[in-house]
Write a protein that holds these residues in place. Structure first.
Motif, PDB file in Angstrom:
ATOM      1  N   PRO A  87     -26.925  51.316  16.099  1.00  0.00           N
ATOM      2  CA  PRO A  87     -25.846  52.086  15.456  1.00  0.00           C
ATOM      3  C   PRO A  87     -24.750  51.213  14.850  1.00  0.00           C
ATOM      4  CG  PRO A  87     -26.367  52.983  17.629  1.00  0.00           C
ATOM      5  CD  PRO A  87     -27.103  51.693  17.515  1.00  0.00           C
ATOM      6  N   TRP A  88     -24.600  49.992  15.346  1.00  0.00           N
ATOM      7  CA  TRP A  88     -23.571  49.103  14.802  1.00  0.00           C
ATOM      8  C   TRP A  88     -23.835  48.711  13.353  1.00  0.00           C
ATOM      9  CZ3 TRP A  88     -26.485  44.976  13.577  1.00  0.00           C
ATOM     10  CH2 TRP A  88     -27.538  44.603  14.435  1.00  0.00           C
ATOM     11  N   LEU A  89     -25.060  48.939  12.868  1.00  0.00           N
ATOM     12  CA  LEU A  89     -25.350  48.648  11.461  1.00  0.00           C
ATOM     13  C   LEU A  89     -24.448  49.451  10.524  1.00  0.00           C
ATOM     14  CD1 LEU A  89     -29.253  48.507  11.551  1.00  0.00           C
ATOM     15  CD2 LEU A  89     -27.761  46.652  10.743  1.00  0.00           C
ATOM     16  N   ILE A 120     -20.054  35.155   6.610  1.00  0.00           N
ATOM     17  CA  ILE A 120     -21.453  34.726   6.590  1.00  0.00           C
ATOM     18  C   ILE A 120     -22.248  35.741   7.400  1.00  0.00           C
ATOM     19  CG2 ILE A 120     -23.118  32.944   7.223  1.00  0.00           C
ATOM     20  CD1 ILE A 120     -20.902  30.871   6.910  1.00  0.00           C
ATOM     21  N   VAL A 121     -23.211  36.396   6.739  1.00  0.00           N
ATOM     22  CA  VAL A 121     -24.034  37.424   7.375  1.00  0.00           C
ATOM     23  C   VAL A 121     -25.415  36.826   7.625  1.00  0.00           C
ATOM     24  CG1 VAL A 121     -24.727  39.834   7.308  1.00  0.00           C
ATOM     25  CG2 VAL A 121     -22.788  39.077   5.908  1.00  0.00           C
ATOM     26  N   LEU A 122     -25.747  36.601   8.879  1.00  0.00           N
ATOM     27  CA  LEU A 122     -26.986  35.912   9.231  1.00  0.00           C
ATOM     28  C   LEU A 122     -28.187  36.858   9.251  1.00  0.00           C
ATOM     29  CD1 LEU A 122     -25.620  33.565  12.048  1.00  0.00           C
ATOM     30  CD2 LEU A 122     -26.130  32.968   9.674  1.00  0.00           C
ATOM     31  N   GLY A 123     -29.340  36.285   9.585  1.00  0.00           N
ATOM     32  CA  GLY A 123     -30.577  37.047   9.598  1.00  0.00           C
ATOM     33  C   GLY A 123     -30.825  37.756  10.920  1.00  0.00           C
ATOM     34  N   GLY A 124     -32.005  38.369  11.012  1.00  0.00           N
ATOM     35  CA  GLY A 124     -32.384  39.081  12.223  1.00  0.00           C
ATOM     36  C   GLY A 124     -33.680  39.838  11.994  1.00  0.00           C
ATOM     37  N   PRO A 125     -34.395  40.172  13.047  1.00  0.00           N
ATOM     38  CA  PRO A 125     -35.700  40.821  12.897  1.00  0.00           C
ATOM     39  C   PRO A 125     -35.632  42.317  12.618  1.00  0.00           C
ATOM     40  CG  PRO A 125     -35.209  40.498  15.209  1.00  0.00           C
ATOM     41  CD  PRO A 125     -34.089  39.843  14.450  1.00  0.00           C
ATOM     42  N   MET A 126     -34.470  42.926  12.766  1.00  0.00           N
ATOM     43  CA  MET A 126     -34.361  44.366  12.528  1.00  0.00           C
ATOM     44  C   MET A 126     -34.278  44.668  11.029  1.00  0.00           C
ATOM     45  SD  MET A 126     -31.430  42.748  13.396  1.00  0.00           S
ATOM     46  CE  MET A 126     -31.300  43.045  15.153  1.00  0.00           C
ATOM     47  N   GLU A 140     -30.657  52.218  11.717  1.00  0.00           N
ATOM     48  CA  GLU A 140     -29.344  52.633  12.229  1.00  0.00           C
ATOM     49  C   GLU A 140     -29.454  53.462  13.512  1.00  0.00           C
ATOM     50  OE1 GLU A 140     -27.279  54.541   9.066  1.00  0.00           O
ATOM     51  OE2 GLU A 140     -27.094  52.714   7.859  1.00  0.00           O
ATOM     52  N   ASP A 141     -30.543  54.194  13.684  1.00  0.00           N
ATOM     53  CA  ASP A 141     -30.705  54.966  14.921  1.00  0.00           C
ATOM     54  C   ASP A 141     -30.863  54.032  16.124  1.00  0.00           C
ATOM     55  OD1 ASP A 141     -30.519  57.324  13.540  1.00  0.00           O
ATOM     56  OD2 ASP A 141     -32.683  57.677  13.447  1.00  0.00           O
TER      57      ASP A 141
END
Length: 233
Positions: free
Chosen positions: A64-66, A49-55, A60-61
């Motif tokens: 970086p974990w993206l 399950i991949v949740l939301g977020g404001p980013m 990626e800069d």
């Protein structure tokens, strides 16, 4: 069932999904990127399950974990795991599959109607139309082989499915009154007057019946993803 949750910020959690996981006696593990970017082995995981977020998926800069998260999602898809993406999570699935993610023509924040485009699935997951809770400013190109299941006036690509086990949802069905309040507390600066941006008062004045309706749809989505692939419509 082992479910692994990818959580990007502390104030966007599982919401009503938590009770469903408890009802299934699921083993639930987390990668909380705001604490640690450590990702698990996929071998014994059934459901991501991949949740939301404001980013943005393009940040990626700054985050970086993206990069590693996208690789993890891609590997889960290749290994035929169930993958559900919510809001940012849906955009991450699209990005993982090589699609462009970019600002939508309208920000969509608040309670707005969503329209189902796939009548055969209405009874299983979504009614023909319903009010959902939205908080997003970006959209994405539809992945190859994806079926578009729902749209709204502000954003065409609201729900897509790839095969029986991958589902991306731009809006929030897991939302509770507490999670809406938390999102406002952390993202109030986004509530600028626009055609599809409601006021703080409008966001908070939604009756409990609206939450009950979307939470019921969230459970339908989760149950639908557990249907064996050979019996999917």
């Amino acid at each position: 069932m082992h479910v692994h949750v990818l959580q990007h910020v502390a104030f966007e959690g599982l919401g009503c999904i938590e009770a469903w996981l408890e009802s299934k006696q699921a083993v639930v593990t987390f990668t909380r990127f705001f604490e640690s970017a450590t990702l698990p082995e996929l071998k014994h995981i059934d459901f991501i399950i991949v949740l939301g977020g404001p980013m943005s998926v393009n940040d990626e800069d700054q985050f970086p974990w993206l990069v590693d998260e996208k690789q993890f999602i891609a590997k889960a898809i290749r290994k035929n795991k169930i993958v559900l993406g919510i809001c940012l999570g849906s955009q991450l699935i699209a990005s993982t599959l090589g699609c462009k993610v970019y600002p939508n023509r309208e920000k969509e924040i608040g309670w707005f109607p969503v329209y189902s485009l796939h009548k055969r699935l209405d009874a299983l997951i979504f009614p023909g139309s319903f009010d959902a809770f939205h908080w997003h400013g970006e959209t994405f190109d539809l992945p190859t082989d994806a079926v578009l299941l729902a749209s709204s006036a502000a954003c065409r690509h609201q729900v897509f499915q790839i095969g029986p086990r991958i589902l991306g949802i731009q809006f929030h069905l897991e939302t509770t009154p507490e999670s809406v309040a938390a999102m406002i507390d952390h993202c109030r600066h986004e509530l600028l007057p626009q055609r599809f941006v409601q006021t703080e008062q409008q966001l908070l004045s939604a009756p409990l019946a609206k939450y009950k309706d979307i939470n019921t749809s969230m459970v339908r989505v989760l149950e639908y993803l557990l249907i064996p692939a050979c019996t999917h419509p």
